[in-house]
Design an enzyme around this catalytic site. Structure first.
Site, mmCIF file in Angstrom:
data_model
loop_
_atom_site.group_PDB
_atom_site.id
_atom_site.type_symbol
_atom_site.label_atom_id
_atom_site.label_comp_id
_atom_site.label_asym_id
_atom_site.label_seq_id
_atom_site.Cartn_x
_atom_site.Cartn_y
_atom_site.Cartn_z
ATOM 1 N N GLU A 29 29.425 32.915 39.212
ATOM 2 C CA GLU A 29 29.684 32.996 37.769
ATOM 3 C C GLU A 29 28.781 32.005 37.046
ATOM 4 O O GLU A 29 28.426 30.959 37.597
ATOM 5 C CB GLU A 29 31.170 32.654 37.518
ATOM 6 C CG GLU A 29 31.527 32.620 36.034
ATOM 7 C CD GLU A 29 33.029 32.573 35.766
ATOM 8 O OE1 GLU A 29 33.816 32.469 36.723
ATOM 9 O OE2 GLU A 29 33.402 32.639 34.580
ATOM 10 N N ASN A 74 35.609 34.447 33.660
ATOM 11 C CA ASN A 74 35.886 34.262 32.234
ATOM 12 C C ASN A 74 34.604 34.353 31.399
ATOM 13 O O ASN A 74 34.636 34.777 30.241
ATOM 14 C CB ASN A 74 36.561 32.905 32.014
ATOM 15 C CG ASN A 74 37.923 32.824 32.704
ATOM 16 O OD1 ASN A 74 38.541 33.840 33.010
ATOM 17 N ND2 ASN A 74 38.403 31.615 32.956
ATOM 18 N N ASN A 174 37.320 41.107 32.851
ATOM 19 C CA ASN A 174 37.869 40.110 33.771
ATOM 20 C C ASN A 174 39.171 39.545 33.221
ATOM 21 O O ASN A 174 39.221 39.150 32.048
ATOM 22 C CB ASN A 174 36.869 38.957 33.932
ATOM 23 C CG ASN A 174 37.422 37.819 34.779
ATOM 24 O OD1 ASN A 174 37.580 37.955 35.987
ATOM 25 N ND2 ASN A 174 37.763 36.704 34.149
ATOM 26 N N GLU A 175 40.205 39.523 34.024
ATOM 27 C CA GLU A 175 41.481 38.860 33.693
ATOM 28 C C GLU A 175 41.879 39.055 32.224
ATOM 29 O O GLU A 175 42.177 38.091 31.518
ATOM 30 C CB GLU A 175 41.400 37.359 34.024
ATOM 31 C CG GLU A 175 41.251 37.106 35.508
ATOM 32 C CD GLU A 175 41.454 35.651 35.941
ATOM 33 O OE1 GLU A 175 41.478 34.744 35.080
ATOM 34 O OE2 GLU A 175 41.611 35.417 37.156
ATOM 35 N N GLU A 294 38.918 37.772 43.365
ATOM 36 C CA GLU A 294 38.946 36.300 43.300
ATOM 37 C C GLU A 294 40.079 35.822 44.187
ATOM 38 O O GLU A 294 41.241 36.131 43.921
ATOM 39 C CB GLU A 294 39.167 35.789 41.867
ATOM 40 C CG GLU A 294 37.978 35.990 40.952
ATOM 41 C CD GLU A 294 38.168 35.345 39.578
ATOM 42 O OE1 GLU A 294 38.922 34.347 39.467
ATOM 43 O OE2 GLU A 294 37.578 35.861 38.618
ATOM 44 N N GLN A 353 34.448 30.553 44.695
ATOM 45 C CA GLN A 353 33.199 31.228 44.423
ATOM 46 C C GLN A 353 32.235 30.907 45.564
ATOM 47 O O GLN A 353 32.695 30.441 46.603
ATOM 48 C CB GLN A 353 32.686 30.782 43.054
ATOM 49 C CG GLN A 353 33.653 31.176 41.918
ATOM 50 C CD GLN A 353 33.047 31.095 40.521
ATOM 51 O OE1 GLN A 353 31.894 30.816 40.305
ATOM 52 N NE2 GLN A 353 33.908 31.353 39.527
#
Ligand code: KHP
Length: 512
Positions: A29, A74, A174-175, A294, A353
């Site tokens: 990310e 994020n 994402n989320e 994740e 990650q």
């Protein structure tokens, strides 16, 4: 007092399912030092002609990573991908609101996809459904996968890349259930947007696979209803539903932490049940699978200040650079056991990650790179787990934990790689969560099993300390090779002893 005993029954005819190599994915990310001074650092002694660190790429290869998710997380929910392509001199820095960091835009879609291609990694791209929508998502698919002769594909070609990248895996945001997400949405709004974005993306390239956002964790207040509402909108258009989970030791509650694999197992069962319930109501023959994109140990509640409390920073700041212990590595091994045991429903998973940010690989800017203890269970599992995951029967005593109730003290997974004439390679992964040795009786009727050796990782009690020297010392102390079990390797049974608080991987061959 005799040691506690556990029983495992193993037979290659009883299988969970074939293991998809994409189960051994990871995640890069635009966050902290994952990209800048992580995979990419022009001027570093090992940098290649593109500015990417050779040492990090080599460790990534050794880790055995199949898929890498990018660019967030994020971060993606406020990302304008068009600003990250084309001549670098024309790209402008922007404030990434997710991590409150000035993003220089030196690395974008092309640089990442070309790095992945050079390293033999399958890319998994995410589109921004926080601050953007259908058009930008479809345009990005066209930019990546389109043939010459249309606007966005021609832009890619003008930027120097003629051949389409052929990105197969795509995350629809994402989320989006998380209040911290830029452009956070309720399930209804997200479900409708994801369905329309997914529809447009598949019209651009029908061969892609789509991942729709599930819950950010099982603890979210909307867990369950989120999955149901989102899938009611997207069931026919998407292929996978995402799961995210992070585990940590809280208040010295070691037993609960060591039981994290059981919590992950229950989470998977609940999400599968939610997805299948939507399928059942629709009388659909289609089965939604899981992208567990994740997962890791992350000291989130105990050490992370929260996104909104981060100061505005620039120049690749150090954010969530968790340092891992031998105990954390044992839990990572156990989480992999859980994933293997659900190989039929989980074709894709990403250790979050890859580098510097809650990562198995660490670097110093201008300096060394090294493996954290958590590197090893991942690398060994990715290397040894081949063929099909076996449907083991495991009987073990339980122990009671504060967070998860009763959990078994032993967990196990095994894989079977069928060779010629009924022979096959076997890998066996075993975790002992208890603080005493456990004897494991493995019954393998009709199968002559010859385990030839393996590796063992034991938990430690020392707090993790940053830096390569400490990581090397922990690994030296906690990781060792183990010989083939000496007791009772006969025709139909094998007996072995598991060290207290340990993860062990055995490999061997078998003949029917
Ligand atoms: O439970 N939480 O409070 C929580 C907060 C943030 C959070 O973010 C996820 O983890 C970040 C790091 O991998 C990724 O960018 C994001 O998708 C995931 C979970």
């Amino acid at each position: 007092m005799p040691h506690p005993r556990a029983q495992v029954v193993l037979h290659p005819d009883f299988q969970v399912g074939e293991i998809d190599r994409r189960l051994f994915g990871s995640f890069v990310e635009h966050l902290g030092r994952a990209v800048y001074t992580g995979i990419y650092e022009p001027g570093h002694a090992t940098a290649d002609e593109h500015g990417f660190r050779r040492d990090v790429a080599d460790l990534t290869r050794e880790l055995g990573v199949s898929v890498v998710r990018y660019p967030g997380g994020n971060f993606v929910s406020n990302y304008v991908w068009e600003d990250g392509v084309g001549p670098r001199s024309e790209r402008k820095p922007f404030i990434d609101l997710a991590w409150r960091t000035i993003e220089p835009n030196d690395i974008g879609t092309d640089e990442f996809l070309q790095w992945a291609e050079r390293e033999g990694i399958e890319p998994m791209m995410a589109v921004n459904l926080g601050t953007r929508g259908v058009a930008a998502a479809a345009a990005l698919v066209e930019y990546c996968n389109g043939e010459a002769g249309s606007r966005w594909a021609d832009l890619r070609i003008a930027n120097g890349r003629v051949k389409p990248y052929g990105v197969r895996l795509w995350c629809l945001g994402n989320e989006m259930d998380g209040p911290w997400q830029i452009g956070h949405k309720d399930a209804e709004s997200y479900g409708r947007l994801a369905a329309e974005a997914g529809k447009a993306m598949k019209l651009v390239d029908p061969s892609i696979e789509l991942v729709v956002c599930g819950s950010s964790s099982m603890q979210m207040d909307t867990f369950g209803s989120w999955e149901r509402t989102v899938l009611e909108h997207t069931y026919d258009i998407v292929d996978h539903l995402s799961m995210h989970a992070y585990y940590e030791e809280l208040d010295g509650d070691r037993a609960s932490f060591l039981g994290s694999g059981t919590a992950m197992d229950r989470f998977i069962r609940r999400v599968v049940a939610s997805a299948d319930a939507v399928g059942a109501e629709r009388r659909s023959d289609k089965q939604i699978t899981i992208s567990f994109d994740e997962w890791n140990v992350w000291y989130l509640a105990s050490r992370f200040p929260g996104e909104k409390n981060l100061p505005l920073q620039r120049d690749a700041p150090r954010i969530i650079e968790d340092v891992y212990s031998g105990l954390d590595a044992v839990v990572v091994g156990d989480l992999l056991v859980t994933l293997l045991n659900h190989a039929d429903r989980i074709p894709v998973a990403c250790l979050a990650q890859l580098v510097n940010v809650i990562a198995p690989i660490m670097t110093e800017p201008g300096g060394a790179s090294w493996r954290q203890p958590t590197f090893h269970p991942f690398a060994e599992t990715a290397r040894l787990a081949r063929g099909a995951a076996l449907d083991l029967r495991v009987t073990a005593p339980t122990t009671s934990t504060r967070q998860h109730g009763d959990v078994p003290i032993v967990t196990a997974a095994a894989t079977w790689d069928q060779g010629a004439d009924g022979d096959g390679d076997v890998a066996l992964f075993l975790v002992n969560r208890s603080s005493e040795p456990v004897e494991v009786d493995i019954a393998h009727p009709g199968l002559t099993l010859a385990l030839t050796g393996g590796v063992q990782l034991v938990a430690d009690h020392e707090p993790a300390v940053p830096g390569p020297e400490h990581a090397a010392r922990v690994i030296d102390r906690c990781l060792s090779s183990v010989a083939a079990p000496d007791a009772g390797q006969d025709g139909a049974r094998t007996t072995l002893t598991l060290a207290p608080e340990s993860w062990t991987a055995y490999h061997g061959t078998a003949r029917r």
